[in-house]
Design a protein around this motif. Structure first.
Motif, short mmCIF file in Angstrom:
data_model
loop_
_atom_site.label_atom_id
_atom_site.label_comp_id
_atom_site.label_asym_id
_atom_site.label_seq_id
_atom_site.Cartn_x
_atom_site.Cartn_y
_atom_site.Cartn_z
N ILE A 1 0.85 -1.19 0.00
CA ILE A 1 0.00 0.00 0.00
C ILE A 1 0.89 1.24 0.00
O ILE A 1 1.74 1.39 0.89
N VAL A 2 0.69 2.11 -0.98
CA VAL A 2 1.41 3.39 -1.06
C VAL A 2 0.38 4.50 -1.01
O VAL A 2 -0.50 4.58 -1.86
N THR A 3 0.48 5.35 0.00
CA THR A 3 -0.48 6.43 0.20
C THR A 3 0.26 7.75 0.26
O THR A 3 1.20 7.90 1.05
N ASN A 4 -0.17 8.72 -0.53
CA ASN A 4 0.49 10.03 -0.53
C ASN A 4 -0.56 11.13 -0.53
O ASN A 4 -1.72 10.92 -0.91
N GLY A 5 -0.15 12.30 -0.12
CA GLY A 5 -1.05 13.45 -0.10
C GLY A 5 -1.32 13.97 -1.50
O GLY A 5 -0.51 13.80 -2.41
N ILE A 6 -2.48 14.62 -1.66
CA ILE A 6 -2.87 15.21 -2.93
C ILE A 6 -2.73 16.73 -2.82
O ILE A 6 -3.25 17.32 -1.87
N PRO A 7 -2.03 17.38 -3.76
CA PRO A 7 -1.89 18.84 -3.68
C PRO A 7 -3.25 19.53 -3.66
O PRO A 7 -4.20 19.06 -4.29
N ARG A 8 -3.35 20.60 -2.93
CA ARG A 8 -4.60 21.33 -2.81
C ARG A 8 -5.05 21.84 -4.16
O ARG A 8 -4.29 22.36 -4.95
N GLY A 9 -6.35 21.65 -4.43
CA GLY A 9 -6.92 22.07 -5.70
C GLY A 9 -6.81 21.06 -6.81
O GLY A 9 -7.29 21.30 -7.92
N THR A 10 -6.18 19.92 -6.53
CA THR A 10 -6.04 18.87 -7.54
C THR A 10 -7.17 17.87 -7.39
O THR A 10 -7.45 17.41 -6.27
N THR A 11 -7.82 17.52 -8.49
CA THR A 11 -8.89 16.53 -8.50
C THR A 11 -8.34 15.23 -9.06
O THR A 11 -7.82 15.20 -10.18
N VAL A 12 -8.48 14.16 -8.31
CA VAL A 12 -8.01 12.84 -8.75
C VAL A 12 -9.20 12.03 -9.24
O VAL A 12 -10.19 11.89 -8.51
N PRO A 13 -9.19 11.52 -10.48
CA PRO A 13 -10.31 10.72 -10.97
C PRO A 13 -10.45 9.42 -10.21
O PRO A 13 -9.51 8.93 -9.59
N ALA A 14 -11.67 8.86 -10.26
CA ALA A 14 -11.93 7.61 -9.55
C ALA A 14 -11.09 6.47 -10.10
O ALA A 14 -10.67 5.58 -9.37
N ASN A 15 -10.84 6.47 -11.41
CA ASN A 15 -10.03 5.43 -12.05
C ASN A 15 -8.91 6.11 -12.82
O ASN A 15 -9.03 6.35 -14.01
N PRO A 16 -7.80 6.43 -12.14
CA PRO A 16 -6.74 7.16 -12.81
C PRO A 16 -6.22 6.38 -14.01
O PRO A 16 -6.12 5.16 -13.99
N ALA A 17 -5.89 7.10 -15.06
CA ALA A 17 -5.44 6.44 -16.28
C ALA A 17 -4.15 7.07 -16.80
O ALA A 17 -3.97 7.26 -17.98
N GLY A 18 -3.23 7.43 -15.89
CA GLY A 18 -1.96 7.96 -16.32
C GLY A 18 -1.04 6.86 -16.79
O GLY A 18 -1.45 5.74 -17.07
N HIS A 19 0.24 7.19 -16.85
CA HIS A 19 1.20 6.21 -17.33
C HIS A 19 1.56 5.20 -16.25
O HIS A 19 1.76 4.02 -16.55
N GLY A 20 1.72 5.65 -14.99
CA GLY A 20 2.20 4.75 -13.96
C GLY A 20 1.20 3.72 -13.49
O GLY A 20 1.54 2.55 -13.27
N ILE A 21 -0.05 4.14 -13.33
CA ILE A 21 -1.07 3.24 -12.79
C ILE A 21 -1.29 2.02 -13.68
O ILE A 21 -1.30 0.88 -13.19
N PRO A 22 -1.48 2.19 -15.01
CA PRO A 22 -1.65 0.99 -15.85
C PRO A 22 -0.47 0.04 -15.78
O PRO A 22 -0.63 -1.18 -15.80
N GLY A 23 0.75 0.61 -15.70
CA GLY A 23 1.92 -0.26 -15.59
C GLY A 23 1.94 -1.07 -14.31
O GLY A 23 2.25 -2.27 -14.32
N MET A 24 1.60 -0.43 -13.20
CA MET A 24 1.56 -1.16 -11.93
C MET A 24 0.45 -2.22 -11.95
O MET A 24 0.63 -3.33 -11.44
N ARG A 25 -0.70 -1.86 -12.53
CA ARG A 25 -1.79 -2.83 -12.62
C ARG A 25 -1.38 -4.02 -13.48
O ARG A 25 -1.71 -5.17 -13.18
N GLU A 26 -0.64 -3.74 -14.56
CA GLU A 26 -0.16 -4.83 -15.43
C GLU A 26 0.78 -5.74 -14.66
O GLU A 26 0.73 -6.96 -14.78
N ARG A 27 1.67 -5.15 -13.86
CA ARG A 27 2.61 -5.93 -13.04
C ARG A 27 1.86 -6.84 -12.08
O ARG A 27 2.16 -8.04 -11.96
N ALA A 28 0.89 -6.26 -11.38
CA ALA A 28 0.15 -7.03 -10.39
C ALA A 28 -0.64 -8.16 -11.06
O ALA A 28 -0.68 -9.29 -10.55
N THR A 29 -1.25 -7.86 -12.21
CA THR A 29 -2.04 -8.88 -12.90
C THR A 29 -1.18 -10.04 -13.37
O THR A 29 -1.54 -11.21 -13.22
#
Length: 409
Positions: free
Chosen positions: A341-369
């Motif tokens: 589990i990796v938990t970090n703070g979100i900068p003020r005024g930044t909105t994070v989508p429910a299902n992030p689709a950047g470059h890092g998240i898909p790669g980590m999901r691919e690794r886990a799968t």
């Protein structure tokens, strides 16, 4: 049905989508109504030719949107026929030409550039024909004023259509830009996933090649080192070594192309996590690492998946997280899986989508799968962003917690 219910149904029906879906019916009804209203005047004051002209002008109310050039042509013919019927010489009414407003509007709003400019050129011609025919006996000064009045009305109808066309083009451009942005995001994500798959292929190649090399060495060593080994056992060892060599060749052939552009070298694992976390701390990222449960020794594949997920999770926190808040790294050892589990703070005024689709998240999901696990990424506790990966393992041998535990800050 009460009057209130009737009003509600009418209001619900008069929505933009509903009107757009039924526009052909509405336009046909409007054309029929207009023809009915002017039929008696045309028949009594202009005869058969006026009726034909009135039919042509009424038809333009159906054609102006779907066939603007044809509507412009039919409107011109209908106007000439009406003027030639003597309708106005018998005291006819000017309202019979009101469909021309729709004709010029449709030419500007829905026509091609040629049709659009033909409509603009036709406005002074139509205004002059109407004024000369209808007001032939009036004084010249009044006629000039009436000409400009009719011309302004017709031009305003054309300008209104042009504004509609510009607005439609603007909306189409915005829609195209949105689609292009979405497509670009999809392409970037596909490239990211492909890059991660290539790196996974390289990792798998190294792990499987090492394991098969060990199998081959053990089989050959047992076969050559034992003197009194029964023939069936020797044959079995030969088959093991031969099969392992064939599998090693197949793996190298299948994954060689994916690996040839990538760096070579030993793959990181659980023992390299200490140095990884220290490197992020040296970069200014405050990391709080805690481990719970009984740590076990992971095999190469899940160990590599854990390392890459931690690496990417801390990288995302360093790039996109709130550097003023510490990053929490938690290892939760279960009976058959490890939760990272990796938990970090979100900068003020930044909105994070429910299902992030950047470059890092898909790669980590691919690794886990590929490691047989799963990964979730979303807003965590108190608005902090959290990545949770669950990696299953088969080994139950305990290891020293220090080898996979937190690094002192």
């Amino acid at each position: 049905m009460t009057p209130a219910d009737a009003v509600t149904k009418v209001r619900d029906w008069l929505t933009r989508d509903n009107l757009e879906a039924n526009r052909h019916v509405i336009e046909a009804v409007a054309a029929g109504g207009w023809f009915t209203v002017g039929l008696f005047a045309a028949a009594t004051m202009g005869g058969v030719l006026a009726i034909v002209a009135h039919i042509l002008l009424s038809v333009t109310l159906v054609l102006y949107r779907s066939q603007p050039l044809l509507s412009l042509t039919v409107g011109a013919v209908g106007t000439l026929a009406m003027l030639g019927s003597g309708f106005f010489g018998a005291g006819g009414l000017l309202f019979i030409f009101l469909p021309l407003l729709v004709v010029f509007f449709g030419a500007a709003a829905y026509g091609q550039p040629v049709t659009r400019w033909l409509g603009l050129v036709g406005t002074p011609i139509a205004a002059l024909a109407i004024v000369v025919s209808v007001f032939a006996n009036i004084q010249q000064g009044i006629g000039i004023v009436l000409f400009w009045f009719v011309l302004v009305v017709l031009v305003l109808a054309w300008v209104a259509g042009l504004l509609v066309q510009v607005n439609r083009a603007r909306r189409a451009a915005q829609t195209g830009e949105i689609r292009a942005t979405v497509k670009l995001g999809e392409v970037k994500q596909e490239v990211s996933l492909e890059q991660e798959r290539n790196r996974v292929a390289r990792d798998v190649h190294d792990i499987v090649a090492h394991s098969l090399a060990v199998v081959i060495a053990q089989a050959d060593g047992a076969r050559y080192g034992a003197k009194n080994v029964p023939a069936p056992v020797v044959e079995a060892l030969e088959n093991i070594a031969m099969t392992a060599r064939g599998a090693l060749t197949d793996v190298r052939v299948l994954l060689g192309e994916l690996r040839h552009n990538q760096e070579a070298g030993p793959q990181p694992g659980m023992n390299d996590l200490d140095a990884l976390v220290r490197g992020f701390r040296d970069s200014g990222l405050e990391v709080e690492w805690n481990s719970y449960g009984k740590a076990v020794e992971l095999t190469d594949a899940p160990a590599l998946a854990v390392y890459r997920i931690v690496q990417e999770g801390l990288t995302n926190a360093l790039r996109h997280g709130d550097r003023g808040q510490p990053v929490e790294l938690v290892f939760d050892w279960g009976g058959a899986s490890l939760a990272v589990i990796v938990t970090n703070g979100i900068p003020r005024g930044t909105t994070v989508p429910a299902n992030p689709a950047g470059h890092g998240i898909p790669g980590m999901r691919e690794r886990a799968t590929l490691a047989g696990g799963e990964l979730e990424a979303s807003d965590g506790t108190n608005g902090r962003f959290r990545v949770r990966a669950t990696i299953p393992f088969a080994s139950s041998a305990s290891v020293s917690p220090a080898s996979v535990g937190p690094v002192p800050a």
